[in-house]
Design a protein around this motif. Sequence first.
Motif, PDB file in Angstrom:
ATOM      1  N   TYR A  27       5.573   3.105   9.941  1.00  0.00           N
ATOM      2  CA  TYR A  27       4.660   4.224   9.716  1.00  0.00           C
ATOM      3  C   TYR A  27       5.315   5.517  10.160  1.00  0.00           C
ATOM      4  O   TYR A  27       5.118   6.561   9.579  1.00  0.00           O
ATOM      5  N   ASP A  33      -4.571  -0.723   7.438  1.00  0.00           N
ATOM      6  CA  ASP A  33      -4.513  -0.536   5.990  1.00  0.00           C
ATOM      7  C   ASP A  33      -5.477  -1.441   5.250  1.00  0.00           C
ATOM      8  O   ASP A  33      -6.019  -1.060   4.212  1.00  0.00           O
ATOM      9  N   GLU A  67       1.664   4.938  16.749  1.00  0.00           N
ATOM     10  CA  GLU A  67       1.263   4.710  15.350  1.00  0.00           C
ATOM     11  C   GLU A  67       1.435   3.248  14.972  1.00  0.00           C
ATOM     12  O   GLU A  67       0.706   2.734  14.139  1.00  0.00           O
ATOM     13  N   ASN A  68       2.382   2.570  15.578  1.00  0.00           N
ATOM     14  CA  ASN A  68       2.571   1.163  15.236  1.00  0.00           C
ATOM     15  C   ASN A  68       1.452   0.271  15.776  1.00  0.00           C
ATOM     16  O   ASN A  68       1.263  -0.849  15.304  1.00  0.00           O
ATOM     17  N   TYR A  73       6.417  -5.005  -0.823  1.00  0.00           N
ATOM     18  CA  TYR A  73       7.366  -5.987  -0.299  1.00  0.00           C
ATOM     19  C   TYR A  73       7.982  -6.638  -1.533  1.00  0.00           C
ATOM     20  O   TYR A  73       7.269  -6.970  -2.477  1.00  0.00           O
ATOM     21  N   ARG A  81       0.802  -1.213   0.000  1.00  0.00           N
ATOM     22  CA  ARG A  81       0.000   0.000   0.000  1.00  0.00           C
ATOM     23  C   ARG A  81       0.838   1.269   0.000  1.00  0.00           C
ATOM     24  O   ARG A  81       2.039   1.235   0.254  1.00  0.00           O
ATOM     25  N   ARG A  82       0.196   2.378  -0.225  1.00  0.00           N
ATOM     26  CA  ARG A  82       0.881   3.681  -0.288  1.00  0.00           C
ATOM     27  C   ARG A  82       2.074   3.644  -1.241  1.00  0.00           C
ATOM     28  O   ARG A  82       3.139   4.177  -0.941  1.00  0.00           O
ATOM     29  N   GLU A 133       6.290   9.556   7.945  1.00  0.00           N
ATOM     30  CA  GLU A 133       6.085  10.983   8.224  1.00  0.00           C
ATOM     31  C   GLU A 133       7.263  11.817   7.791  1.00  0.00           C
ATOM     32  O   GLU A 133       7.133  12.939   7.374  1.00  0.00           O
ATOM     33  N   ASP A 180      -2.184  11.132  10.023  1.00  0.00           N
ATOM     34  CA  ASP A 180      -1.074  11.204   9.068  1.00  0.00           C
ATOM     35  C   ASP A 180      -1.207  10.182   7.949  1.00  0.00           C
ATOM     36  O   ASP A 180      -0.602  10.325   6.897  1.00  0.00           O
ATOM     37  N   LEU A 181      -1.973   9.120   8.211  1.00  0.00           N
ATOM     38  CA  LEU A 181      -2.115   8.074   7.200  1.00  0.00           C
ATOM     39  C   LEU A 181      -3.218   8.386   6.202  1.00  0.00           C
ATOM     40  O   LEU A 181      -3.365   7.707   5.206  1.00  0.00           O
ATOM     41  N   TYR A 224      -7.950   0.503   2.772  1.00  0.00           N
ATOM     42  CA  TYR A 224      -7.868   0.182   1.347  1.00  0.00           C
ATOM     43  C   TYR A 224      -8.781  -0.977   0.998  1.00  0.00           C
ATOM     44  O   TYR A 224      -8.624  -1.627  -0.017  1.00  0.00           O
TER      45      TYR A 224
END
Lengths: 226, 135
Positions: A220, B92, B83-84, A122, A117-118, A224, B111-112, B96
Amino acid sequence: MKVLAIDTSTSSASAAVVSDGRLLGEITLNPTKAHSQIIMPVIEKLLAQLELTARDIDIFAATQGPGSFTGLRVGISTVKGLADAQDKPVIGVSTMEAMSHMFGFCNGYICTLIDARRNQVYFALYQYVDGNITTVMEPDVEDISILLSKLSCLNKQIIFTGDCVEKFVDLIKSNMGSNAVMPMRAYCVSTATSAAILAEKMYLKKEYKRIEPDYMIKAYVDQENK
Amino acid sequence: MVIKCKNAEETVEAGFKFGQSLKQGDIVCLTGDLGAGKTTFTKGIAKALNSIYEPVSPTFNIVNEYPGDIPVYHFDLYRLETENDLYSIDIDSYLYGNGICVIEWPEIALDLLEDYYAVRISYDGEGRIIETERI
């Protein structure tokens, strides 16, 4: 010896039984409902069709990562449950190696891609010569454009396989040109047979470890700062 | 867009009207104090999408899933610390995925997110003011 291996690391779900390097049966479903709902019925159906029970299986295996976080957890916990109940070994196979294995008969480079994603993937890069595998790029996570520019610099023909090849086909073609070989997308989803073959090989060589997830957590936090 | 609601039923109704405009893949961030009506508003959204379950507060589950015409994924991220932690809930695959995400206490995930509806519910005496914005 009979090996049951499953793969739930991407959106497809597959299970296969291999015996002495020969495929006895495989079921692959793509795309699926939640893996948690589908994988046990798939395993049960496969074993029933082969007139086997879990007790007849000597080794259990699954792809252990990278891949979908939830998918991996479902697959790993399923085979652990099946194996531990029988007190049989449960072997972890790299998702990337299993994905590449079916194209390994082509001497050359194989790049495996899983959507992270984004615009990240992988990936891993392998080279096969006469069925023997060398790891050229260890499994990692990277932005797809950065990865493709690195790969195009190698100036070699590369087979691309994985769940997001279709998504990035234009980028791959524009970076790699005629050096990109892309199998029909129907061939890019079935991984359990390869996982079973690899698990059997590892067992016979006594080079295996009890399955453990390899999530390759993308940072993640790093996102940022990019 | 700004709506005023006198009571819980009107909040549900506002959620219902809002829910009718939602499409697969949409993300809704709901902000407001405790008791402002975030889950109540979500009940309206779920009604619009014929969800088979009525939303309840996801404070403890973190994510609730409501199948329906379009699946609704209802989050409360209040209890997440880093965040983790978002990775641990596999956020996600929802963002998505094939449904609509409704996120209470979304700060840790902002932020995501690139493209979402921001819905702010605030107290207005006995009633509520609901402001909706596309970000």
